[in-house]
Design a protein around this motif. Sequence first.
Motif, PDB file in Angstrom:
ATOM      1  N   ASN A   1      33.816  -0.914  14.573  1.00 41.81           N
ATOM      2  CA  ASN A   1      33.060  -2.057  15.079  1.00 41.81           C
ATOM      3  C   ASN A   1      33.563  -2.471  16.463  1.00 41.81           C
ATOM      4  OD1 ASN A   1      31.190  -4.266  14.949  1.00 41.81           O
ATOM      5  ND2 ASN A   1      32.964  -5.567  14.587  1.00 41.81           N
ATOM      6  N   ARG A   2      34.862  -2.563  16.614  1.00 39.70           N
ATOM      7  CA  ARG A   2      35.443  -2.963  17.903  1.00 39.70           C
ATOM      8  C   ARG A   2      35.078  -1.948  18.990  1.00 39.70           C
ATOM      9  NH1 ARG A   2      39.789  -6.172  19.821  1.00 39.70           N
ATOM     10  NH2 ARG A   2      40.792  -5.239  21.634  1.00 39.70           N
ATOM     11  N   TRP A   3      35.149  -0.675  18.668  1.00 41.32           N
ATOM     12  CA  TRP A   3      34.819   0.371  19.638  1.00 41.32           C
ATOM     13  C   TRP A   3      33.355   0.254  20.072  1.00 41.32           C
ATOM     14  CZ3 TRP A   3      31.642   4.850  19.201  1.00 41.32           C
ATOM     15  CH2 TRP A   3      31.778   5.755  20.247  1.00 41.32           C
TER      16      TRP A   3
ATOM     17  N   VAL B   1      31.381  -2.445  19.942  1.00 40.58           N
ATOM     18  CA  VAL B   1      31.180  -3.677  20.717  1.00 40.58           C
ATOM     19  C   VAL B   1      31.676  -3.492  22.145  1.00 40.58           C
ATOM     20  CG1 VAL B   1      31.930  -6.086  20.930  1.00 40.58           C
ATOM     21  CG2 VAL B   1      31.170  -5.207  18.729  1.00 40.58           C
ATOM     22  N   GLN B   2      32.815  -2.841  22.314  1.00 41.54           N
ATOM     23  CA  GLN B   2      33.335  -2.606  23.662  1.00 41.54           C
ATOM     24  C   GLN B   2      32.415  -1.693  24.453  1.00 41.54           C
ATOM     25  OE1 GLN B   2      37.282  -1.173  22.858  1.00 41.54           O
ATOM     26  NE2 GLN B   2      38.172  -3.223  22.986  1.00 41.54           N
ATOM     27  N   ARG B   3      31.903  -0.646  23.826  1.00 40.02           N
ATOM     28  CA  ARG B   3      30.997   0.281  24.527  1.00 40.02           C
ATOM     29  C   ARG B   3      29.717  -0.436  24.964  1.00 40.02           C
ATOM     30  NH1 ARG B   3      31.715   5.258  26.194  1.00 40.02           N
ATOM     31  NH2 ARG B   3      29.703   5.843  25.414  1.00 40.02           N
ATOM     32  N   ILE B   4      29.139  -1.236  24.078  1.00 41.82           N
ATOM     33  CA  ILE B   4      27.914  -1.963  24.411  1.00 41.82           C
ATOM     34  C   ILE B   4      28.199  -2.985  25.507  1.00 41.82           C
ATOM     35  CG2 ILE B   4      26.208  -3.601  23.518  1.00 41.82           C
ATOM     36  CD1 ILE B   4      26.462  -2.067  20.823  1.00 41.82           C
ATOM     37  N   GLY B   5      29.319  -3.680  25.392  1.00 43.10           N
ATOM     38  CA  GLY B   5      29.684  -4.666  26.413  1.00 43.10           C
ATOM     39  C   GLY B   5      29.869  -4.030  27.775  1.00 43.10           C
ATOM     40  N   ASN B   6      30.551  -2.908  27.820  1.00 49.95           N
ATOM     41  CA  ASN B   6      30.768  -2.223  29.094  1.00 49.95           C
ATOM     42  C   ASN B   6      29.447  -1.766  29.699  1.00 49.95           C
ATOM     43  OD1 ASN B   6      33.510  -2.560  28.885  1.00 49.95           O
ATOM     44  ND2 ASN B   6      33.903  -0.502  28.133  1.00 49.95           N
ATOM     45  N   LYS B   7      28.569  -1.273  28.871  1.00 48.22           N
ATOM     46  CA  LYS B   7      27.268  -0.797  29.358  1.00 48.22           C
ATOM     47  C   LYS B   7      26.468  -1.975  29.934  1.00 48.22           C
ATOM     48  CE  LYS B   7      23.946   2.605  27.912  1.00 48.22           C
ATOM     49  NZ  LYS B   7      24.572   3.865  28.111  1.00 48.22           N
ATOM     50  N   PHE B   8      26.486  -3.107  29.238  1.00 44.39           N
ATOM     51  CA  PHE B   8      25.760  -4.293  29.691  1.00 44.39           C
ATOM     52  C   PHE B   8      26.347  -4.817  30.995  1.00 44.39           C
ATOM     53  CE2 PHE B   8      25.458  -8.929  29.845  1.00 44.39           C
ATOM     54  CZ  PHE B   8      24.090  -9.076  29.897  1.00 44.39           C
TER      55      PHE B   8
ATOM     56  N   MET C   1      26.958   6.301  19.529  1.00 42.46           N
ATOM     57  CA  MET C   1      27.807   7.164  18.759  1.00 42.46           C
ATOM     58  C   MET C   1      27.373   8.617  18.925  1.00 42.46           C
ATOM     59  SD  MET C   1      28.623   4.825  15.358  1.00 42.46           S
ATOM     60  CE  MET C   1      27.927   5.979  14.297  1.00 42.46           C
ATOM     61  N   ALA C   2      26.104   8.831  19.185  1.00 39.42           N
ATOM     62  CA  ALA C   2      25.613  10.205  19.312  1.00 39.42           C
ATOM     63  C   ALA C   2      26.142  10.878  20.569  1.00 39.42           C
ATOM     64  CB  ALA C   2      24.092  10.216  19.326  1.00 39.42           C
ATOM     65  N   THR C   3      26.439  10.088  21.603  1.00 39.61           N
ATOM     66  CA  THR C   3      26.924  10.687  22.845  1.00 39.61           C
ATOM     67  C   THR C   3      28.418  10.954  22.822  1.00 39.61           C
ATOM     68  OG1 THR C   3      27.214   8.513  23.854  1.00 39.61           O
ATOM     69  CG2 THR C   3      25.101   9.614  24.214  1.00 39.61           C
ATOM     70  N   ARG C   4      29.145  10.288  21.938  1.00 38.68           N
ATOM     71  CA  ARG C   4      30.593  10.490  21.834  1.00 38.68           C
ATOM     72  C   ARG C   4      31.012  10.596  20.375  1.00 38.68           C
ATOM     73  NH1 ARG C   4      33.929   7.572  26.256  1.00 38.68           N
ATOM     74  NH2 ARG C   4      35.336   9.008  25.266  1.00 38.68           N
ATOM     75  N   PRO C   5      30.590  11.654  19.694  1.00 44.48           N
ATOM     76  CA  PRO C   5      30.863  11.754  18.251  1.00 44.48           C
ATOM     77  C   PRO C   5      32.348  11.855  17.917  1.00 44.48           C
ATOM     78  CG  PRO C   5      29.911  13.802  19.066  1.00 44.48           C
ATOM     79  CD  PRO C   5      29.834  12.797  20.184  1.00 44.48           C
ATOM     80  N   ALA C   6      33.130  12.535  18.734  1.00 43.54           N
ATOM     81  CA  ALA C   6      34.561  12.665  18.432  1.00 43.54           C
ATOM     82  C   ALA C   6      35.250  11.304  18.504  1.00 43.54           C
ATOM     83  CB  ALA C   6      35.216  13.648  19.393  1.00 43.54           C
ATOM     84  N   ALA C   7      34.912  10.519  19.510  1.00 38.76           N
ATOM     85  CA  ALA C   7      35.507   9.185  19.640  1.00 38.76           C
ATOM     86  C   ALA C   7      35.054   8.287  18.495  1.00 38.76           C
ATOM     87  CB  ALA C   7      35.135   8.579  20.986  1.00 38.76           C
ATOM     88  N   ALA C   8      33.794   8.412  18.088  1.00 34.62           N
ATOM     89  CA  ALA C   8      33.290   7.609  16.969  1.00 34.62           C
ATOM     90  C   ALA C   8      34.002   7.975  15.675  1.00 34.62           C
ATOM     91  CB  ALA C   8      31.784   7.799  16.828  1.00 34.62           C
ATOM     92  N   ARG C   9      34.194   9.271  15.437  1.00 33.80           N
ATOM     93  CA  ARG C   9      34.920   9.693  14.229  1.00 33.80           C
ATOM     94  C   ARG C   9      36.355   9.191  14.260  1.00 33.80           C
ATOM     95  NH1 ARG C   9      31.743  14.278  14.864  1.00 33.80           N
ATOM     96  NH2 ARG C   9      33.317  15.363  16.081  1.00 33.80           N
TER      97      ARG C   9
END
Length: 56
Positions: free
Chosen positions: A20-22, A24-31, A1-9
Amino acid sequence: MATRPAAARHALAGGPGMLNRWLVQRIGNKFLTAQKHRSEHKSWEVNQDQLEAQGY
């Protein structure tokens, strides 16, 4: 969330479920990206076997 604060907000504005969905998708994509890059490399054993088959 710290790297994309606008998207997190923006995701949080949609509610906690959307945030939560956002996440999970970010973590999944990174993995998945890390696993894809990892699978492109040969193991030492496979490389050694190929070199021995070539006579090295």
